[in-house]
Structures are given as C-alpha cells and as structure tokens.
Scaffold this active site. Sequence first.
Site, mmCIF file in Angstrom:
data_model
loop_
_atom_site.group_PDB
_atom_site.id
_atom_site.type_symbol
_atom_site.label_atom_id
_atom_site.label_comp_id
_atom_site.label_asym_id
_atom_site.label_seq_id
_atom_site.Cartn_x
_atom_site.Cartn_y
_atom_site.Cartn_z
ATOM 1 N N LYS A 1 0.846 -1.212 0.000
ATOM 2 C CA LYS A 1 0.000 0.000 0.000
ATOM 3 C C LYS A 1 0.875 1.254 0.000
ATOM 4 O O LYS A 1 0.624 2.200 -0.734
ATOM 5 C CB LYS A 1 -0.906 -0.003 1.244
ATOM 6 N N ASN A 2 1.910 1.254 0.840
ATOM 7 C CA ASN A 2 2.707 2.475 0.983
ATOM 8 C C ASN A 2 3.652 2.741 -0.188
ATOM 9 O O ASN A 2 4.279 3.791 -0.255
ATOM 10 C CB ASN A 2 3.470 2.465 2.313
ATOM 11 N N ARG B 1 -4.246 11.162 4.654
ATOM 12 C CA ARG B 1 -3.105 12.079 4.717
ATOM 13 C C ARG B 1 -2.151 11.890 3.535
ATOM 14 O O ARG B 1 -1.530 12.825 3.062
ATOM 15 C CB ARG B 1 -2.310 11.832 5.992
ATOM 16 N N ARG C 1 1.612 14.736 13.017
ATOM 17 C CA ARG C 1 2.106 14.472 11.667
ATOM 18 C C ARG C 1 2.244 15.726 10.797
ATOM 19 O O ARG C 1 1.526 15.899 9.798
ATOM 20 C CB ARG C 1 1.236 13.414 10.980
ATOM 21 N N PRO C 2 3.188 16.602 11.146
ATOM 22 C CA PRO C 2 3.380 17.818 10.363
ATOM 23 C C PRO C 2 3.960 17.522 8.972
ATOM 24 O O PRO C 2 4.416 16.407 8.710
ATOM 25 C CB PRO C 2 4.406 18.605 11.188
ATOM 26 N N ILE C 3 3.935 18.539 8.090
ATOM 27 C CA ILE C 3 4.561 18.367 6.760
ATOM 28 C C ILE C 3 5.622 19.463 6.537
ATOM 29 O O ILE C 3 5.931 19.824 5.413
ATOM 30 C CB ILE C 3 3.526 18.362 5.607
ATOM 31 N N ASP C 4 6.154 20.009 7.659
ATOM 32 C CA ASP C 4 7.134 21.087 7.542
ATOM 33 C C ASP C 4 8.341 20.696 6.681
ATOM 34 O O ASP C 4 8.875 21.521 5.934
ATOM 35 C CB ASP C 4 7.600 21.524 8.942
ATOM 36 N N LEU C 5 8.755 19.433 6.760
ATOM 37 C CA LEU C 5 9.941 19.022 5.999
ATOM 38 C C LEU C 5 9.648 18.992 4.493
ATOM 39 O O LEU C 5 10.491 19.371 3.674
ATOM 40 C CB LEU C 5 10.455 17.667 6.485
ATOM 41 N N ASP D 1 5.159 0.604 11.769
ATOM 42 C CA ASP D 1 3.908 0.037 11.266
ATOM 43 C C ASP D 1 3.682 -1.414 11.722
ATOM 44 O O ASP D 1 2.639 -2.000 11.424
ATOM 45 C CB ASP D 1 3.849 0.123 9.736
ATOM 46 N N ILE E 1 9.134 6.857 16.338
ATOM 47 C CA ILE E 1 8.670 7.580 15.141
ATOM 48 C C ILE E 1 7.420 8.394 15.472
ATOM 49 O O ILE E 1 7.333 9.575 15.164
ATOM 50 C CB ILE E 1 8.331 6.610 13.978
ATOM 51 N N ARG F 1 -8.538 -0.108 5.006
ATOM 52 C CA ARG F 1 -7.726 0.921 4.346
ATOM 53 C C ARG F 1 -6.389 0.345 3.872
ATOM 54 O O ARG F 1 -5.781 0.894 2.958
ATOM 55 C CB ARG F 1 -7.459 2.079 5.321
HETATM 56 N N1 EPU Z 1 7.668 14.400 10.287
HETATM 57 C C1 EPU Z 1 7.910 15.722 10.580
HETATM 58 N N2 EPU Z 1 7.809 16.644 9.567
HETATM 59 C C2 EPU Z 1 7.466 16.287 8.299
HETATM 60 C C3 EPU Z 1 7.239 14.947 8.009
HETATM 61 C C4 EPU Z 1 7.336 14.009 9.029
HETATM 62 O O1 EPU Z 1 8.223 16.073 11.711
HETATM 63 O O2 EPU Z 1 7.396 17.164 7.438
HETATM 64 C C5 EPU Z 1 7.780 13.396 11.353
HETATM 65 C C6 EPU Z 1 6.486 12.620 11.567
HETATM 66 O O3 EPU Z 1 5.587 13.305 12.416
HETATM 67 C C7 EPU Z 1 7.020 11.337 12.175
HETATM 68 C C8 EPU Z 1 8.331 11.122 11.413
HETATM 69 O O4 EPU Z 1 8.708 12.418 10.931
HETATM 70 O O5 EPU Z 1 7.317 11.521 13.530
HETATM 71 C C9 EPU Z 1 8.262 10.163 10.254
HETATM 72 O O6 EPU Z 1 7.145 10.472 9.433
HETATM 73 P P1 EPU Z 1 7.116 10.212 7.870
HETATM 74 O O7 EPU Z 1 7.053 11.490 7.154
HETATM 75 O O8 EPU Z 1 8.219 9.253 7.513
HETATM 76 O O9 EPU Z 1 5.704 9.472 7.704
HETATM 77 P P2 EPU Z 1 4.823 9.489 6.386
HETATM 78 O O10 EPU Z 1 5.697 9.562 5.230
HETATM 79 O O11 EPU Z 1 3.746 10.498 6.527
HETATM 80 C C10 EPU Z 1 4.813 6.920 5.955
HETATM 81 C C11 EPU Z 1 3.794 5.814 5.928
HETATM 82 C C12 EPU Z 1 3.317 5.528 7.346
HETATM 83 C C13 EPU Z 1 4.532 5.129 8.177
HETATM 84 C C14 EPU Z 1 5.589 6.245 8.136
HETATM 85 C C15 EPU Z 1 6.854 5.897 8.880
HETATM 86 C C16 EPU Z 1 2.744 6.055 3.784
HETATM 87 C C17 EPU Z 1 1.535 6.355 3.008
HETATM 88 N N3 EPU Z 1 2.666 6.207 5.095
HETATM 89 O O12 EPU Z 1 4.144 8.059 6.485
HETATM 90 O O13 EPU Z 1 2.438 4.421 7.248
HETATM 91 O O14 EPU Z 1 4.138 4.903 9.503
HETATM 92 O O15 EPU Z 1 5.923 6.531 6.763
HETATM 93 O O16 EPU Z 1 7.419 4.737 8.366
HETATM 94 O O17 EPU Z 1 3.752 5.662 3.226
HETATM 95 C C18 EPU Z 1 0.662 3.016 7.879
HETATM 96 O O18 EPU Z 1 0.823 2.406 6.802
HETATM 97 O O19 EPU Z 1 -0.073 2.572 8.793
HETATM 98 C C19 EPU Z 1 1.361 4.292 8.081
HETATM 99 C C20 EPU Z 1 0.989 5.174 9.003
#
Ligand code: EPU
Length: 420
Positions: free
Chosen positions: A22-23, A93, A122-126, A308, A330, A399
């Site tokens: 899925k991811n 998201r 779960r911010p997207i600042d990065l 996960d 995480i 999902r």
């Molecule tokens: N983070 C920030 N700023 C950002 C982005 C992330 O601080 O701009 C933090 C997050 O809050 C978290 C960490 O960095 O603490 C890692 O988050 P990441 O961005 O890697 O998560 P993601 O890309 O949004 C994907 C998977 C998640 C999985 C995470 C970590 C998808 C669609 N989602 O999320 O999958 O837990 O990577 O491996 O690929 C799931 O499948 O159940 C799921 C939640």
Amino acid sequence: MDKIVIDGLCPLKGKVKVSGAKNSSLPLIAACLISPSKFILKNIPRVIDVHTMIKLLVALGSKIEWLSEDTLSIDSTNVKKWRAPYQMVSKMRASVCVLGPLLTRFKKAEVSYPGGCIIGTRPIDLHLKGLMRLGADIQLKDGYVVANAKELNGASIYLAGNFGSTVLGTANIMMASVFAKGDTTIEGAACEPEVVDLGNLLIKMGAKIQGLGSPTITVTGVKELHGAEHTIISDRIEAGTYLISGIISRGEVEVEDIDPKLLTVFIDKLIECGVEVTYTGRGIKVKAGKDLKSLEITTLPYPGFPTDLQAQMTAFLTTVPGISFIHEKIYPDRFMHVAELLRMGAKIMREGPTTMIQGGELKGAPVMASDLRASAALVLAGLAAKGRTEVNRVYHIDRGYPKIDEKLASLGAKIKRVKE
Ligand code: EPU
C-alpha cells in the site's frame, strides 16, 4: 460499519500470499501525474486508501481503469487541475504526495493542508522546507498549501527532522526535483524500500536518480519524462502481520512472495524471541517455539524496526511470558491499541513513548478499531484470546489490508465479517 468476529485459540496453519505494498502504491500512483503519459502499475492492492488515491487522480483529470485484479492503467494526458481538495485530503493524509508531482508538472499546486490523525500531529514542515529550497513560494491560504514556482532549481536539502527521515517527504522532494535545473541532493533521505520503489519507477520514466536506499539521494534534472510500466514491491507490513498471526496463535504460517531482506530486523527479533524462522525460497515460514522469551524493541526508520508493526508486535508480546519493552521513536503517541488490549486482559503500562508489557493470557471482548495498524493488532489479539472477540469499525483495517478476514480464514482462523 462492518465488524470482524473471531473465536480465538485456534492455531493457524498454511500459506498466505502477500499483496502489493500500500505504501508504495500511493506515491507511485501520484507519480503518474508528473508526465502527460500512460502508465501500467501491477501488483496494486485493492484497499480503501488506493481507491481514495485513484479518486483524487480522477478528480484531477487522469483516466484510470483496473485491467485485472491488481493491475491499473493510468492515463494522465489530460490532467488540467492542480488543486487537491479538502474533502479528499482529509480522508487520507497520504494524498499530500500529489504536491510534488503537481508542482513539477504545472509549476503550481494547491493541496489541502493535511490535519493530524489518530497516531499523532504528523506535520509536513519538511516537505515544505524541501520545496522552498527548490525555489517554490509556499503560502498557507484557507487551509491549503499554495505552492508556486517560476522555475525549480536543484539544491542541497537536509530533509530529516526530530524523528528521523521522512518517507513521503523524501518522495515529494524526489518527484518535485525531476525537472529542476541541475542536481538536487537530499541528505537524511528515507531509505525505506517504498522510496526505492518510487525512485525505480521515476528512473523507468526517464529520471536520473542516484543513491536510492541510502541517506543521500541525488536527482539530476531532465527535460521531460514519459510513461512506464512497473510492478509494485510486496507489502512488508502485511507480511509481518501474517507472520505474527502464525506465532500469536501458536501455529505455523508461511508468507509467500516477500523478500526476507525487507524484514531483517523484524525477523531478527522473532529469532531472539525463540520463534523458529525458515526461508522457503518464495518467502518466510514461522513456528512459535516452546520457550518464547520477552523482548525489547525500538521502532526506527528503515532498516530499523518498523513503526507500522509496533501495534501488532505489542499484541504478540502480551502473550509471551516475561516483561517486554517497546520504545516508539517515530510516532510517540501511536498507542491507540493499548487501551483496547487492556479490555482483553493484557497487562500493559505506558510511560510516554514506552510501553512495558507483561505477558499473560488474553480474553475475548468487544473492541474498537481506531487506526489501520491498531485494528490489525486487535484482530491478531483476537486469534490468541479465549472466547469471542468483536473488532468494531473495521473500516480502518480495510484501508490497508486486502481481504484480511478471507486470508486469515484460509489459514484456519475462526473469523467472519459481519455487516452492520
Ligand atoms: N515528520 C515531521 N515533519 C514532516 C514529516 C514528518 O516532523 O514534514 C515526522 C512525523 O511526524 C514522524 C516522522 O517524521 O514523527 C516520520 O514520518 P514520515 O514522514 O516518515 O511518515 P509518512 O511519510 O507520513 C509513511 C507511511 C506511514 C509510516 C511512516 C513511517 C505512507 C503512506 N505512510 O508516512 O504508514 O508509519 O511513513 O514509516 O507511506 C501506515 O501504513 O499505517 C502508516 C501510518
């Protein structure tokens, strides 16, 4: 909403085929927006999140059809829109991963700012920092991220934050930089296999990318990309979940079509626990040994123990004698499963991002699914519990797990889905 009813204490036995990840599927489907071309994506799982991503692409103008059970044809020739609306992004998201592709293609994008979710803020600042480094102007207007760029230029970007690398952030910046002038170097890049899978699709489309699977990824801008055909990698989290179904029920389960290298640290922990692990050539087989030992686990970005699989592993450890510890590095608040497991008789104490689990016996109970992995953990707990467990609100599990009730039933689980 449907519920899943499980009568526990029935050892599972047999083989189960792992679906596509899925991811991987979500960002790879989004990547098809970059070029006005035709794509074939194989091994796509039919889960709700994938359907949501398909609806989003269709709303933007892509033509999409299923060619078979797991093959999608995507034609993005006539995509004319660059706005991902709130109604869609609020459902999932991961919709945020259309930001990079839309900005690359149209030099502008408007994507509803994703809210927090049950597993954290779960911010997207990065993601936004990376896009700004490439030269985009980013504004927040009426709850939308509004990105504009006259041109995108290669840059050196450090993309990790307080919790390590970002998976979808790395995906977004890789996709946003494919046409940027010169080289873009992403330091602190996510090494997850799903990011490598995306990079491999982009390379098939004509992108120049080096360093996939390492913390330094370099993208050299090209003038244009074209369509491609690609097979998505298998879902390592689904595979891990079925392996746990085998050991939590004290049975013997083989997962097929999974590369064990994707689960190295998970398998290492099972062996440390006393589980018998066999590599079968096509996959992995597990059998719970007689003397299982408690564990200490820390979740970390790949190749560390995957967050996960944390909830599912917690469910298993509630049945393993001794005291286990789990440190969640995480998502420090990803413990929605704990309160529900307590209702089943589990002994778990939480202190901040750490849980202490005292192994014992589980008893069936009605429980509530709150997020995807927490729901899977409750179903697994139901397999090991005495009596009947009802997992309510299973929308969440649908999902990300294709036909989980049917797959577990094929292994001998006494499980049924009840429509409500
Ligand atoms: N983070 C920030 N700023 C950002 C982005 C992330 O601080 O701009 C933090 C997050 O809050 C978290 C960490 O960095 O603490 C890692 O988050 P990441 O961005 O890697 O998560 P993601 O890309 O949004 C994907 C998977 C998640 C999985 C995470 C970590 C998808 C669609 N989602 O999320 O999958 O837990 O990577 O491996 O690929 C799931 O499948 O159940 C799921 C939640």
